[in-house]
Design an enzyme around this catalytic site. Structure first.
Site, PDB file in Angstrom:
ATOM      1  N   HIS A  59       0.820  -1.221   0.000  1.00 55.54           N
ATOM      2  CA  HIS A  59       0.000   0.000   0.000  1.00 55.54           C
ATOM      3  C   HIS A  59       0.850   1.266   0.000  1.00 55.54           C
ATOM      4  CE1 HIS A  59      -3.682  -2.153   0.425  1.00 55.54           C
ATOM      5  NE2 HIS A  59      -3.411  -2.632   1.624  1.00 55.54           N
ATOM      6  N   ASP A  63      -2.971 -10.500  -2.281  1.00 55.93           N
ATOM      7  CA  ASP A  63      -3.520  -9.962  -1.033  1.00 55.93           C
ATOM      8  C   ASP A  63      -4.983  -9.588  -1.255  1.00 55.93           C
ATOM      9  OD1 ASP A  63      -2.224  -8.532   1.686  1.00 55.93           O
ATOM     10  OD2 ASP A  63      -4.044  -7.552   0.967  1.00 55.93           O
ATOM     11  N   HIS A  95      -6.506  -7.044  -0.312  1.00 57.33           N
ATOM     12  CA  HIS A  95      -6.609  -5.617  -0.589  1.00 57.33           C
ATOM     13  C   HIS A  95      -5.760  -5.274  -1.820  1.00 57.33           C
ATOM     14  CE1 HIS A  95      -7.072  -6.084   3.860  1.00 57.33           C
ATOM     15  NE2 HIS A  95      -8.171  -5.387   3.584  1.00 57.33           N
ATOM     16  N   ASP A 143      -4.667 -12.721   3.714  1.00 55.09           N
ATOM     17  CA  ASP A 143      -5.924 -12.232   4.275  1.00 55.09           C
ATOM     18  C   ASP A 143      -7.134 -12.600   3.424  1.00 55.09           C
ATOM     19  OD1 ASP A 143      -4.788 -10.522   2.429  1.00 55.09           O
ATOM     20  OD2 ASP A 143      -4.876  -8.745   3.711  1.00 55.09           O
TER      21      ASP A 143
END
Length: 379
Positions: free
Chosen positions: A125, A161, A163, A248
């Protein structure tokens, strides 16, 4: 040996406030799981090394690096709503980036085929000019830039991931030498990763986003690989593949709503191992990103280890070993409706239930966006 890896106590010294999901126990769970699976016998451990400012500066703006150096070393504080630092954070951050660089170098030099960076804090990120989403330095982006500096003409990044890897995408979205592909829950944090985001300028066609609906599991992720990622890699023909490996998407992860199991992670990792053998002499490096259920982290890390460096004499897990991911061994009933066997490999068609239909629609949107741009970039 065909595998090199980095683990180190330093990665537990990044300590956000109590109750923060990106906690030191994450790396402890990963280390315990891979140790029990025989990591030391399957690969060679590389020492940790802090990345230099010049190496970080290939992807992060000087003013941002200067800000981190001023604020973080030896202190505690907060860079944004989610991203905290403690006295040990800067050392861990630099060594996480250094681990990905050094594993990339070892793979490109032919010392090993695969690299496994069991590091934190995560990185995908982090933008060129700011921290975001638990991430300070973008480890995989730093590794990709190092690969280019070391002579790799083309680098592919696969981010699974849950996200979207906004920072990695934005760093490379105009760069035709780096293929960035992400499969993620969508819409969801951080809000980027729409199928129409396919790169800009000279990099148009070198960004691929598959935003899946909540509730997707192994079958849907396998379909993304079969229909989108593997064909894209074969078209792009990278010299190296990097994985931003967040666990995740695991069925019990508290920060998302996907239903991937250890077998799903193993299947994805095996697919990338095989295509790396086909395209780039097996050059493949995996770096830990998210994952906030400790059991899921352990399952996921061992799944990647099994794909990268199978243990001699160990039975194939898909055939002989229960994963223990769910009490009944199956994915739940409800919208996630499917055949009795969800783990039949990369060629299982997605034909079951409303979630599966929505996932196929998401795949189709990605393919349509790429087709409109002339497809994934070719060498």
């Amino acid at each position: 040996m065909s595998l090199a890896y980095v683990v180190d106590d330093v990665f537990a010294e990044h300590r956000p406030p109590i109750g923060h999901p990106e906690r030191p126990e994450r790396i402890a769970a990963v280390r315990a799981a891979v140790a029990a699976a025989g990591l030391e016998a399957r690969g060679q451990r590389l020492p940790t090394r802090a990345a230099g400012e010049d190496e970080i500066g290939r992807v992060h703006q000087p003013a941002y690096v200067d800000e981190l150096i001023r604020l973080v070393p030896g202190h505690s504080g907060q860079l944004d709503a989610d991203t905290f630092f403690s006295p040990g954070t800067w050392d861990a951050t630099l060594k996480a980036a250094g681990a990905v660089i050094d594993l990339t170098r070892a793979v490109l030099d032919g010392q090993v085929q695969r690299g496994l960076a069991l590091v934190r804090p995560p990185g995908h990120h982090a933008e060129a000019d700011r921290a975001m989403g638990f991430c300070l330095i973008n480890n995989v982006a730093v590794g990709a830039a190092a690969a280019r500096a070391l002579g790799a003409a083309r680098v592919a990044i696969v981010d699974w991931d849950v996200h979207h890897g906004n920072g990695t995408q934005h760093i490379f979205e105009a760069d035709p030498s780096v293929l960035f592909m992400s499969v993620h829950q969508y819409p969801y944090y951080p809000g980027t990763g729409a199928p129409t985001e396919i790169g800009v300028g000279a990099g148009r066609g070198a960004t691929v986003n598959v935003g899946l609906p909540a509730g997707c599991g192994d079958v849907e992720y396998e379909a993304v690989f079969e229909q989108v990622f593997l064909p894209a890699l074969r078209r792009f023909r990278p010299d190296l593949i990097l994985i931003s490996s967040g666990f995740d998407t695991y069925v019990a992860d508290p920060l998302a709503a996907m239903r991937v199991t250890a077998r799903g992670f193993r299947t994805m990792a095996r697919a990338l191992a095989r295509v790396s053998d086909e395209l780039c002499e097996g050059r493949l490096v995996c770096a830990l990103e998210g994952g906030y259920d400790l059991t899921g982290l352990g399952h996921g890390a061992v799944a990647v280890l099994d794909a990268f460096a199978p243990a001699p004499g160990r039975p194939e897990p898909d055939a002989d070993e229960p994963d223990g991911d769910q009490p009944d061994g199956d994915q739940p009933d409800g919208d996630q409706i499917g055949p009795d066997d969800h783990f039949s490999g990369m060629h299982q068609a997605v034909e079951y239930g409303s979630v599966a239909a929505a996932a196929q629609a998401a795949i189709d949107k990605t393919q349509a966006a790429l087709d409109a741009a002339g497809g994934v970039l070719t060498p």
